[in-house]
Structure formats: structure tokens, C-alpha cells
Design a protein around this motif. Sequence first.
Motif, mmCIF file in Angstrom:
data_model
loop_
_atom_site.group_PDB
_atom_site.id
_atom_site.type_symbol
_atom_site.label_atom_id
_atom_site.label_comp_id
_atom_site.label_asym_id
_atom_site.label_seq_id
_atom_site.Cartn_x
_atom_site.Cartn_y
_atom_site.Cartn_z
ATOM 1 N N ALA A 177 0.825 -1.205 0.000
ATOM 2 C CA ALA A 177 0.000 0.000 0.000
ATOM 3 C C ALA A 177 0.861 1.258 0.000
ATOM 4 N N ASN A 178 1.977 1.229 0.719
ATOM 5 C CA ASN A 178 2.885 2.373 0.722
ATOM 6 C C ASN A 178 3.474 2.631 -0.655
ATOM 7 N N TYR A 179 3.889 1.565 -1.310
ATOM 8 C CA TYR A 179 4.453 1.727 -2.651
ATOM 9 C C TYR A 179 3.412 2.307 -3.609
ATOM 10 N N LYS A 180 2.195 1.790 -3.551
ATOM 11 C CA LYS A 180 1.131 2.300 -4.418
ATOM 12 C C LYS A 180 0.818 3.757 -4.094
ATOM 13 N N ALA A 181 0.887 4.118 -2.808
ATOM 14 C CA ALA A 181 0.572 5.491 -2.406
ATOM 15 C C ALA A 181 1.591 6.473 -2.977
ATOM 16 N N VAL A 182 2.885 6.215 -2.762
ATOM 17 C CA VAL A 182 3.891 7.166 -3.236
ATOM 18 C C VAL A 182 4.009 7.126 -4.756
ATOM 19 N N ARG A 183 3.739 5.976 -5.361
ATOM 20 C CA ARG A 183 3.788 5.899 -6.821
ATOM 21 C C ARG A 183 2.641 6.683 -7.452
ATOM 22 N N SER A 184 1.544 6.854 -6.739
ATOM 23 C CA SER A 184 0.405 7.587 -7.291
ATOM 24 C C SER A 184 0.617 9.100 -7.271
ATOM 25 N N VAL A 185 1.616 9.575 -6.523
ATOM 26 C CA VAL A 185 1.857 11.022 -6.421
ATOM 27 C C VAL A 185 2.503 11.525 -7.713
ATOM 28 N N VAL A 186 1.927 12.573 -8.274
ATOM 29 C CA VAL A 186 2.457 13.169 -9.505
ATOM 30 C C VAL A 186 2.868 14.604 -9.202
ATOM 31 N N MET A 187 4.156 14.811 -8.995
ATOM 32 C CA MET A 187 4.671 16.152 -8.698
ATOM 33 C C MET A 187 5.070 16.847 -9.987
ATOM 34 N N GLU A 188 4.715 18.115 -10.091
ATOM 35 C CA GLU A 188 4.985 18.880 -11.309
ATOM 36 C C GLU A 188 6.273 19.692 -11.230
ATOM 37 N N THR A 189 7.024 19.543 -10.152
ATOM 38 C CA THR A 189 8.284 20.268 -10.008
ATOM 39 C C THR A 189 9.452 19.310 -10.224
ATOM 40 N N PHE A 190 10.565 19.850 -10.676
ATOM 41 C CA PHE A 190 11.742 19.042 -10.968
ATOM 42 C C PHE A 190 12.560 18.794 -9.700
ATOM 43 N N ASN A 191 12.866 17.533 -9.442
ATOM 44 C CA ASN A 191 13.994 17.195 -8.588
ATOM 45 C C ASN A 191 15.046 16.560 -9.494
ATOM 46 N N GLU A 192 16.131 16.092 -8.924
ATOM 47 C CA GLU A 192 17.216 15.581 -9.765
ATOM 48 C C GLU A 192 16.782 14.380 -10.596
ATOM 49 N N ALA A 193 16.035 13.451 -9.986
ATOM 50 C CA ALA A 193 15.628 12.240 -10.703
ATOM 51 C C ALA A 193 14.667 12.565 -11.840
ATOM 52 N N ARG A 194 13.658 13.395 -11.562
ATOM 53 C CA ARG A 194 12.674 13.706 -12.603
ATOM 54 C C ARG A 194 13.295 14.549 -13.715
ATOM 55 N N LEU A 195 14.173 15.477 -13.354
ATOM 56 C CA LEU A 195 14.836 16.283 -14.376
ATOM 57 C C LEU A 195 15.720 15.415 -15.261
ATOM 58 N N SER A 196 16.397 14.447 -14.674
ATOM 59 C CA SER A 196 17.247 13.544 -15.456
ATOM 60 C C SER A 196 16.420 12.734 -16.454
ATOM 61 N N ILE A 197 15.270 12.224 -16.013
ATOM 62 C CA ILE A 197 14.397 11.443 -16.898
ATOM 63 C C ILE A 197 13.916 12.295 -18.066
ATOM 64 N N VAL A 198 13.465 13.512 -17.762
ATOM 65 C CA VAL A 198 12.923 14.390 -18.803
ATOM 66 C C VAL A 198 14.029 14.833 -19.767
ATOM 67 N N LEU A 199 15.201 15.184 -19.235
ATOM 68 C CA LEU A 199 16.293 15.658 -20.083
ATOM 69 C C LEU A 199 16.786 14.557 -21.014
ATOM 70 N N GLN A 200 16.950 13.347 -20.493
ATOM 71 C CA GLN A 200 17.416 12.248 -21.333
ATOM 72 C C GLN A 200 16.456 11.989 -22.490
ATOM 73 N N ARG A 201 15.144 12.008 -22.208
ATOM 74 C CA ARG A 201 14.183 11.780 -23.276
ATOM 75 C C ARG A 201 14.218 12.917 -24.303
ATOM 76 N N TYR A 202 14.375 14.147 -23.825
ATOM 77 C CA TYR A 202 14.399 15.284 -24.758
ATOM 78 C C TYR A 202 15.627 15.227 -25.654
ATOM 79 N N LEU A 203 16.787 14.901 -25.086
ATOM 80 C CA LEU A 203 18.004 14.824 -25.898
ATOM 81 C C LEU A 203 17.972 13.640 -26.858
#
Length: 428
Positions: free
Chosen positions: A250-276
Amino acid sequence: MEQPGGALVASERYGSAESWKYWAKDGAMERRRDGEQRQSAGSSVLRVFRTVFLPQGYPDSVSEDYLQYQFWDTVQAFCSSLSGTLATQASLRGVGVGNQEATVAAATLTWLLRDGTGMLGRIVFAWRKGRKLDSEAKKWRLFADGLNDVAMLMEIVAPHFPAFFTLILCSAGVFKSVVGVAGGATRAALTVHQARRDNMADVSAKDGSQETLVNLAGLLLSLLLVPLVTDDPPLTLGLFFLFTLLHLFANYKAVRSVVMETFNEARLSIVLQRYLRDGRVPGPAEANGREPLLPDFRTPVPIRLGVKLQDVVHRYPDQLDLALKGNNKPFLVGIRNGCVSVCLGPEASVGDEIRAACQALWLGGRLEAPTSRHENQNGHWETVHQSHQLMDDVFTGFLKDAEAAGWDVKRTLLDWDEWRVEWKTKSS
């Protein structure tokens, strides 16, 4: 506008929950619910429940992921409440409750030692990891709940090791204190994300009401559970592992359901790699779904943001000139001792922070390549200059596409330290 019931005078709505209309006829004004004229008993109960346990203005006043997160958070809290009952019973048995040979002084001393070590653990953890809890809230939230399960397991097995009971109980106390800091801080960070009308206090208060209701339900079930597990260690362990598995899921499902619209290092890395790679910026939902939440046993290149000048350059003027070559931005990027470091100027904007982090992430990816590991310092500076050129070419388009994809580029959750540097070139 005339209707069989009179003329429409006005209409009103309460968020998206309900709407009403006012009708005038023969000098009188009547208020009627829009749609069905009568409200069923079931809908009345649901309305009261929403008023008591959900933030005012729900669902418009919270993020879209609120309901899914709260559902799984409720499940995990219920399981944690039941596991906590089993752990508390074992701890009480271990300190001598029910044992005529045990003394009050010994039990009190054990409890004080547990609480004392827990307090020290809370201070040390907040000192060492406090600033990581904002940028990696989901990962630390999951970590806290997993560590809480470990602490409760230690409390359950502690009575079976009398010689080490106090040591085990104190260690569990330290773990629980870490859970208290990490869990409370990350809950606050998630509340900031969920509150969309400057209503953080209301969202937090209603979350507390939900948790209280869940704990009350767990308490009632515990009254039936405790007599069954008393003096039955195998059943206690069996139920504990069952509740723990459900709690972690349940904890994993809870935190996985959160969709943050701000960049941290992990999310910025994912977005940048796909863009490049293909010129496309993934939206927040896609990037959050790929964000790592479990420990990564690889050893990526460390990236340090907001460091001292000596962490980027240590010789003047040659290395400072190399750091400024091709760079007219209020930050310096360098590679030293296998680490990518960024100095930030005091006038840097949020856009500059995102660009600097993008360069650092790109450089970190280059350093992970086997061909780059044996480059000398001059070779690293050439790679840094390539990163400046790359960002000059792509960053403006990247930031524009990121904002269009739904990312909030006015603020970030990047892990910047507080050093700000003003530098001078040799010519100045």
C-alpha cells in the motif's frame, strides 16, 4: 426566463460538489437544487462524510492525485496500526508485564533508555538528512515506512533474546525516531504538493482526521486480535508478516500515485534524457511513473549543487578562466575528484538553476561512460565546454516544451546548498 416553477433569479454552486437555483413566483423566492429535486439519505451521509474528512472545496482545492494517494495511505495506516499493536504487546511482555519477578524500576529504566536513544537518533537524522527530505520526499516516505516495519519486527522478536532485549529495544527506538522525522517531514512535503488553494493547513488537518478514524478502526479490531495472539508467538509473527506485506504494498502504491509537477534531480534527469534522445518532453505523470523509489545499488557520478568555489576550481587564473570559457551564465560548472560540482551566483534565477542542473546531469552521464573515466583534468574541461555549447543550443526549447508539458518551471525541488559565489576574471 420563465419556467413552470417561476422565473430564474440567480444560480449558485459550492465548488463542484453541488449547485442551486433561485426561482421567483408570486413575489416569493424559492431555492432548489440543480438537477434532482430531492436528496437521498445516502447522498446526505456522503455529503457529511466529505465535509468532515475531505478538504473544503474538494476536489478542486487539491491535486488530481489526492484521492488515490489518500486511499492507499489509509490502507497502509490501518495495517501499520495492527502491526503496532502486535509490537507493543511484545514490548510490554519483554519489559515484564505479567511477570511477577519483574520490577517497576527495571521496566522504567528500559523504557527511558529506549526513549533517550530515540531522541538522539531523531536529532542526528534531521541533521544529516533533513534537506534531502524535500527533494526526494517520495523515496524517503517509502523508506520511513519500511524502516518502521523493521523496528516493529525487532520489538516483536526482542522478548525471545532476554540477554539483548534492552539493546534491541533501544535500536528499534532509534529506528522509530528516524521514522518520525522522515515520515512527518515527507508528509508535510506531500501536503504542500496536494494543497492547491493555499490550504495546506486544511489539507493537513483533514489528513489527520482520516488517520484518526483509521487508527480508531484499527483499535477496535485490535481488541479482538490481542486475545487471540497472546502467548502465541507463531501466530503473532504470521499476522505481523501478513500486515507488513500489505503495508509495504500500500505504501508503494501510495507514493507511486503522487504526480509532482516540479523538478527534482531524478525527474529532471528522466525528462532531459528523453528530450536529448528524441526531442520530446515527458509530462509529469510519465516522468513520475519512471522516477526510482527503491534504493539504487549502482554508483552514479555524484552531483553537488551550490558548492564552494574551491570545489570547482583550485588554481587561479587558469582554471577559473577555463570555467568561464564559453559561459556567460551566473554559475560555474566543473569536474573534480570524479564529482560534478556547480557554483551558483547570487543573481541566478530559477531558470539558471534548472540549466545548471541539466548541464551537471549531462556531464554526470558522460563521466559514467568508460571512455571518460581516464580523461585528465584538461579533458574534463573540454567536456564542460561541450556542455555549455549543448545547453546554448537546446535549453531554451527544452524549458519552453517542459512548461507546455505541464511542468512548473517557476520553482524546483533540486537539492541546492546555500553557497553563493561572486567571481572575478583575470581581466577585471
